[in-house]
Design an enzyme around this catalytic site. Structure first.
Site, PDB file in Angstrom:
ATOM      1  CB  SER A 112      -0.943   0.017   1.210  1.00  0.00           C
ATOM      2  OG  SER A 112      -0.219  -0.065   2.429  1.00  0.00           O
ATOM      3  CG  ASP A 147      -3.463   5.989   6.409  1.00  0.00           C
ATOM      4  OD1 ASP A 147      -2.289   5.713   6.740  1.00  0.00           O
ATOM      5  OD2 ASP A 147      -4.024   5.456   5.430  1.00  0.00           O
ATOM      6  CG  HIS A 204      -0.415   4.271   4.244  1.00  0.00           C
ATOM      7  ND1 HIS A 204      -1.650   3.841   4.668  1.00  0.00           N
ATOM      8  CD2 HIS A 204       0.176   3.203   3.646  1.00  0.00           C
ATOM      9  CE1 HIS A 204      -1.810   2.564   4.343  1.00  0.00           C
ATOM     10  NE2 HIS A 204      -0.718   2.158   3.719  1.00  0.00           N
TER      11      HIS A 204
END
EC number: 3.1.1.-
Length: 353
Positions: free
Chosen positions: A37, A328, A331
């Site tokens: 991600s 977040d 990340h």
């Protein structure tokens, strides 16, 4: 004196690189991205998985304020890297509708949120395994070959930078929360397990013609806001040291494994990019990098929210993400990604020299 000469050479090389970029030429023919991600540009968008980021407030500071599937408020470190290499567009998500003949010639992004070195990690979250990413890359090679011919295609593949960024999900979303894995492996043994997969991956990528490969280290796992919330104990807002120690141990082994691969694969340029220390420095000394907050993330309460938990209804989301190291719970923000990318530029000189 030796250090001064080395630094001077690095600065001279960088200056030459930027001069080349100024002429409109890219420093390498293509940029290939694989991993999880941290570098996913939207390949999970149409999958049945909870690990997605194609909705607000993700992407609010990106081009056209659009949520493309990137796990950030804006650009990823790989987007900045593409700019640093002279590209005028970013590697397109291979499974997106935007992937076409024109933009595939300058690279593609195969990464998938929740993927890892261990295919079992991705399978659990219905993400795209690293093995499948490699299969998608082989399919991509066939498409490029059909467009430009075998000779030119091989030049693109051998000259392209292939960047792999993964491993965090293996620990944070698998090993640390899976009692079965905890019984089978110690953290050290689990690292060995992951690195066997890494070694096989690099050898397979090399077999497909890749000669310039970069792999990122693990970040300081214990400093990610969600990791502090999950593993730091009630009321703690400090980095979880045991998680950071696991990351340091893994990174040491990653370096050693990469050295062995380089020694055994003729013509391979393999660079291990240190993202652990740049990110740790931002967490410890945020003001030096222009940040206000490094313990909590921007989205929601800043303690846990990521993916579907970070949404337009999340209460408490900050108004200015440039003040935050983290977007977040897992990340970095666009601003932090820029700092990381600038570090990658210096470390990556061997790949483009």
């Amino acid at each position: 004196m030796k250090m001064f000469i080395t630094m001077s050479m690095c600065l001279s090389v960088i200056a030459c690189f930027y001069a080349g970029v100024g002429t409109g030429e890219t420093l390498v023919p293509a940029l290939i991205i694989m991993g999880d991600s941290v570098v996913d540009a939207g390949n999970n968008n149409h999958r049945i998985t909870l690990v997605k980021a194609n909705f607000p407030p993700y992407g609010r500071d990106f081009v056209a304020h659009s949520a493309t599937g990137r796990f950030s408020n804006g650009k990823l470190a790989t987007d900045f890297t593409a700019e640093n290499l002279g590209f005028t567009s970013y590697p397109v998500a291979y499974l997106s509708q935007e992937a076409n003949e024109t933009n595939l010639l300058t690279g593609a992004n195969f990464a998938s949120g929740a993927s890892g070195f261990d295919d079992a990690t991705a399978i659990f979250y219905n993400a795209i395994t690293l093995s499948q990413q490699l299969k998608n890359y082989k399919e991509y090679q066939n498409k490029v070959t059909n467009i430009v011919g075998k000779e030119r295609a091989n030049e693109i593949f051998s000259g392209a930078i292939h960047l792999l960024s993964t491993g965090s999900s293996d620990f944070l979303q698998s090993y640390y929360i899976n009692p079965i894995l905890n019984r089978i492996f110690t953290p050290d043994q689990y690292s060995d397990h992951l690195l066997r997969s890494y070694s096989t991956f690099v050898q397979n990528l090399y077999g497909l013609g890749a000669r310039r490969i970069g792999v990122t280290t693990l970040p300081p796992l214990g400093c990610l806001p969600a990791a502090i919330t999950l593993f730091g104990g009630v009321g703690n807002n400090m980095c979880v040291e045991r998680l950071n120690q696991d990351a340091v141990s893994f990174n040491t082994k990653l370096n050693n494994t990469s050295i062995n691969l380089t020694n055994n694969l003729p013509g391979l340029k393999l660079v291990v990019f240190d993202i652990y220390n740049p990110l740790l420095n931002m967490v410890i000394n945020p003001v030096e990098y222009g940040f206000f907050e490094s313990r909590r993330a921007c989205c929601g309460t800043g303690t846990m929210e990521t993916s579907f938990l970070c949404n337009a209804l999340s209460v408490g989301t900050c108004s200015n993400a440039t003040n935050y190291v983290f977007w977040d719970g897992f990340h970095p923000s666009e601003a932090a990604n820029r700092v990381i990318a600038n570090n990658l530029l210096v470390q990556g000189i061997p790949l483009i020299s």
